[in-house]
Design a protein around this motif. Structure first.
Motif, mmCIF file in Angstrom:
data_model
loop_
_atom_site.group_PDB
_atom_site.id
_atom_site.type_symbol
_atom_site.label_atom_id
_atom_site.label_comp_id
_atom_site.label_asym_id
_atom_site.label_seq_id
_atom_site.Cartn_x
_atom_site.Cartn_y
_atom_site.Cartn_z
ATOM 1 N N MET A 94 7.845 -17.109 17.145
ATOM 2 C CA MET A 94 8.528 -16.759 15.907
ATOM 3 C C MET A 94 7.891 -15.516 15.296
ATOM 4 S SD MET A 94 8.905 -20.574 14.233
ATOM 5 C CE MET A 94 7.131 -20.870 14.272
ATOM 6 N N SER A 95 8.729 -14.644 14.736
ATOM 7 C CA SER A 95 8.212 -13.461 14.073
ATOM 8 C C SER A 95 9.022 -13.184 12.817
ATOM 9 C CB SER A 95 8.279 -12.245 15.006
ATOM 10 O OG SER A 95 9.619 -11.835 15.211
ATOM 11 N N SER A 96 8.406 -12.414 11.915
ATOM 12 C CA SER A 96 9.088 -11.960 10.704
ATOM 13 C C SER A 96 8.271 -10.817 10.127
ATOM 14 C CB SER A 96 9.214 -13.101 9.685
ATOM 15 O OG SER A 96 7.963 -13.357 9.073
ATOM 16 N N ARG A 97 8.708 -10.294 8.981
ATOM 17 C CA ARG A 97 7.933 -9.238 8.326
ATOM 18 C C ARG A 97 6.599 -9.759 7.815
ATOM 19 N NH1 ARG A 97 12.158 -7.082 4.007
ATOM 20 N NH2 ARG A 97 12.481 -9.345 3.910
ATOM 21 N N HIS A 98 6.503 -11.070 7.620
ATOM 22 C CA HIS A 98 5.265 -11.689 7.143
ATOM 23 C C HIS A 98 4.911 -12.860 8.068
ATOM 24 C CE1 HIS A 98 5.696 -9.276 3.524
ATOM 25 N NE2 HIS A 98 6.935 -9.724 3.400
ATOM 26 N N PRO A 99 4.446 -12.558 9.284
ATOM 27 C CA PRO A 99 4.235 -13.629 10.274
ATOM 28 C C PRO A 99 3.224 -14.682 9.842
ATOM 29 C CG PRO A 99 3.316 -11.535 11.031
ATOM 30 C CD PRO A 99 4.152 -11.229 9.833
ATOM 31 N N GLU A 100 2.266 -14.288 8.985
ATOM 32 C CA GLU A 100 1.277 -15.273 8.554
ATOM 33 C C GLU A 100 1.929 -16.429 7.801
ATOM 34 O OE1 GLU A 100 1.882 -12.302 5.326
ATOM 35 O OE2 GLU A 100 1.497 -12.178 7.491
ATOM 36 N N GLU A 101 3.100 -16.182 7.189
ATOM 37 C CA GLU A 101 3.793 -17.238 6.453
ATOM 38 C C GLU A 101 4.431 -18.265 7.397
ATOM 39 O OE1 GLU A 101 6.566 -15.314 3.885
ATOM 40 O OE2 GLU A 101 5.001 -14.374 2.641
ATOM 41 N N LEU A 102 4.528 -17.926 8.675
ATOM 42 C CA LEU A 102 5.155 -18.824 9.649
ATOM 43 C C LEU A 102 4.153 -19.778 10.303
ATOM 44 C CD1 LEU A 102 7.439 -16.199 11.441
ATOM 45 C CD2 LEU A 102 8.097 -17.835 9.654
ATOM 46 N N ARG A 103 2.874 -19.566 10.072
ATOM 47 C CA ARG A 103 1.880 -20.387 10.766
ATOM 48 C C ARG A 103 1.989 -21.877 10.446
ATOM 49 N NH1 ARG A 103 -0.848 -17.139 13.800
ATOM 50 N NH2 ARG A 103 -1.166 -14.958 13.151
ATOM 51 N N PRO A 104 2.241 -22.278 9.193
ATOM 52 C CA PRO A 104 2.407 -23.726 8.935
ATOM 53 C C PRO A 104 3.568 -24.325 9.732
ATOM 54 C CG PRO A 104 2.000 -22.569 6.882
ATOM 55 C CD PRO A 104 2.218 -21.510 7.920
ATOM 56 N N LEU A 105 4.689 -23.596 9.838
ATOM 57 C CA LEU A 105 5.812 -24.099 10.634
ATOM 58 C C LEU A 105 5.420 -24.209 12.092
ATOM 59 C CD1 LEU A 105 8.748 -24.933 11.044
ATOM 60 C CD2 LEU A 105 9.354 -22.503 11.143
ATOM 61 N N ALA A 106 4.765 -23.184 12.625
ATOM 62 C CA ALA A 106 4.344 -23.223 14.028
ATOM 63 C C ALA A 106 3.410 -24.398 14.281
ATOM 64 C CB ALA A 106 3.671 -21.910 14.411
ATOM 65 N N THR A 107 2.482 -24.639 13.360
ATOM 66 C CA THR A 107 1.551 -25.761 13.510
ATOM 67 C C THR A 107 2.305 -27.086 13.526
ATOM 68 O OG1 THR A 107 -0.234 -24.530 12.429
ATOM 69 C CG2 THR A 107 -0.428 -26.938 12.489
ATOM 70 N N SER A 108 3.312 -27.214 12.657
ATOM 71 C CA SER A 108 4.073 -28.466 12.591
ATOM 72 C C SER A 108 4.899 -28.698 13.852
ATOM 73 C CB SER A 108 4.988 -28.462 11.363
ATOM 74 O OG SER A 108 6.100 -27.585 11.544
ATOM 75 N N LEU A 109 5.277 -27.617 14.548
ATOM 76 C CA LEU A 109 6.099 -27.754 15.749
ATOM 77 C C LEU A 109 5.282 -28.003 17.003
ATOM 78 C CD1 LEU A 109 8.787 -24.965 15.140
ATOM 79 C CD2 LEU A 109 8.891 -27.403 14.597
ATOM 80 N N GLY A 110 3.983 -27.802 16.940
ATOM 81 C CA GLY A 110 3.127 -28.149 18.057
ATOM 82 C C GLY A 110 2.899 -27.019 19.047
ATOM 83 N N ALA A 111 2.461 -27.398 20.240
ATOM 84 C CA ALA A 111 1.979 -26.430 21.225
ATOM 85 C C ALA A 111 3.058 -25.504 21.755
ATOM 86 C CB ALA A 111 1.325 -27.176 22.392
ATOM 87 N N ARG A 112 4.327 -25.876 21.610
ATOM 88 C CA ARG A 112 5.403 -25.024 22.133
ATOM 89 C C ARG A 112 5.765 -23.880 21.196
ATOM 90 N NH1 ARG A 112 7.852 -30.224 23.228
ATOM 91 N NH2 ARG A 112 7.547 -30.808 25.413
ATOM 92 N N ALA A 113 5.156 -23.809 20.030
ATOM 93 C CA ALA A 113 5.496 -22.771 19.048
ATOM 94 C C ALA A 113 4.283 -21.901 18.763
ATOM 95 C CB ALA A 113 5.997 -23.403 17.758
ATOM 96 N N ARG A 114 4.547 -20.611 18.612
ATOM 97 C CA ARG A 114 3.498 -19.674 18.231
ATOM 98 C C ARG A 114 4.114 -18.603 17.336
ATOM 99 N NH1 ARG A 114 2.444 -17.985 24.358
ATOM 100 N NH2 ARG A 114 3.156 -20.123 24.559
ATOM 101 N N VAL A 115 3.242 -17.760 16.795
ATOM 102 C CA VAL A 115 3.660 -16.735 15.842
ATOM 103 C C VAL A 115 3.193 -15.375 16.331
ATOM 104 C CG1 VAL A 115 3.319 -15.892 13.474
ATOM 105 C CG2 VAL A 115 3.629 -18.334 13.888
ATOM 106 N N GLY A 116 4.005 -14.341 16.084
ATOM 107 C CA GLY A 116 3.613 -12.994 16.466
ATOM 108 C C GLY A 116 4.452 -11.953 15.761
ATOM 109 N N THR A 117 4.349 -10.732 16.241
ATOM 110 C CA THR A 117 5.118 -9.625 15.690
ATOM 111 C C THR A 117 6.503 -9.598 16.332
ATOM 112 O OG1 THR A 117 4.419 -8.072 17.401
ATOM 113 C CG2 THR A 117 2.987 -8.307 15.459
ATOM 114 N N PRO A 118 7.461 -8.878 15.733
ATOM 115 C CA PRO A 118 8.763 -8.739 16.382
ATOM 116 C C PRO A 118 8.671 -8.191 17.801
ATOM 117 C CG PRO A 118 8.932 -8.088 14.099
ATOM 118 C CD PRO A 118 7.476 -8.326 14.358
ATOM 119 N N ARG A 119 7.799 -7.233 18.028
ATOM 120 C CA ARG A 119 7.654 -6.703 19.395
ATOM 121 C C ARG A 119 7.140 -7.774 20.348
ATOM 122 N NH1 ARG A 119 5.654 -0.777 20.986
ATOM 123 N NH2 ARG A 119 7.686 -0.485 19.998
ATOM 124 N N GLU A 120 6.194 -8.586 19.900
ATOM 125 C CA GLU A 120 5.687 -9.670 20.746
ATOM 126 C C GLU A 120 6.790 -10.691 21.024
ATOM 127 O OE1 GLU A 120 0.944 -9.719 19.534
ATOM 128 O OE2 GLU A 120 2.399 -10.757 18.256
#
Length: 242
Positions: free
Chosen positions: A64-90
């Motif tokens: 998952m990416s957005s203009r503020h990727p740090e805001e996505l970390r709680p969602l990624a944590t709740s979704l487990g090992a299949r989710a991660r956060v990065g930049t739009p290019r990533e």
């Protein structure tokens, strides 16, 4: 070799022959089609977040990416090992499939910034041109149809229009609705890309209905007859005259 061994050997040969015929005909076996996908999400707002949730539950991996990727970390944590956060290019680089869910005015820049990473990939386009938000470019995109415009902004990709006309709350809360699932209209010019989109619509808990080419997807651009978000698949096919 016993008769039982001979029977087993014949069964294996018949299975291999059947698989060979399927592959020769261009039909992938079910187990090959069921391979989990890597999905990059550019623009993880309410639509992207809901789909990330559904797809990780279905076994896919998402970045998952957005203009503020740090805001996505709680969602990624709740979704487990299949989710991660990065930049739009990533996200563009990570995904075999890339969901683009952004204010439409950002689409040209996404195409410029990530051309190499997106080249040849299946793009699921949820974005809607809205003149009051996106300015004059939205009016031009509406005139030619959003799907066609997106393909021009993201050259070299395999665009499928999907998930653009269902309210975010319905997408999040009404997956696998009973007795009939909500239909998601989709369309694109690449048959294999459309098939991937159909699979991901089903994996999210909805029923895909292909309306045809990217040009034909203007039938479910905002304000058009199919853009209600409430049809069942049977109702949508009836509305399409099928």
């Amino acid at each position: 070799m016993t008769r039982l061994d001979q029977a087993g050997e014949m069964g294996r040969r018949e299975l291999l022959q059947a698989l060979g015929l399927l592959l020769a005909a261009g039909v992938a076996p079910v187990f090959a089609q069921a391979k989990p996908l890597r999905i990059g999400i550019i623009g993880t707002g309410r639509i992207g977040g809901a789909l990330a949730t559904h797809w990780t539950k279905a076994g896919h991996e998402v970045l998952m990416s957005s203009r503020h990727p740090e805001e996505l970390r709680p969602l990624a944590t709740s979704l487990g090992a299949r989710a991660r956060v990065g930049t739009p290019r990533e996200a563009a680089e990570f995904g075999e499939v890339v969901l683009v869910s952004v204010p439409y005015s950002a689409m040209p820049q996404i195409g410029k910034d990530n051309a190499a990473q997106l080249k040849g990939k299946v793009i699921l386009d949820t974005s809607n041109p809205v003149e009051g938000r996106d300015g004059a470019m939205a009016a031009a995109a509406q005139k030619k149809g959003a799907g066609v415009a997106t393909a021009e902004f993201l050259p070299g990709t395999r665009v499928v229009r999907a998930f653009n006309c269902i309210p975010a709350a319905s997408l999040a809360n009404n997956a696998n609705r009973k007795p009939d699932r909500i239909a998601i209209p989709i369309g694109g010019d690449d048959k294999a890309a459309v098939a991937v989109a159909e699979r991901l619509v089903r994996d999210a808990g909805f029923d895909p209905v292909s309306v045809g080419s990217l040009a034909q997807t203007r039938q479910f651009d905002l304000g058009q007859p199919l853009a209600t978000g409430n049809f069942t698949a049977a109702e949508m096919r009836k509305a399409l005259g099928r």
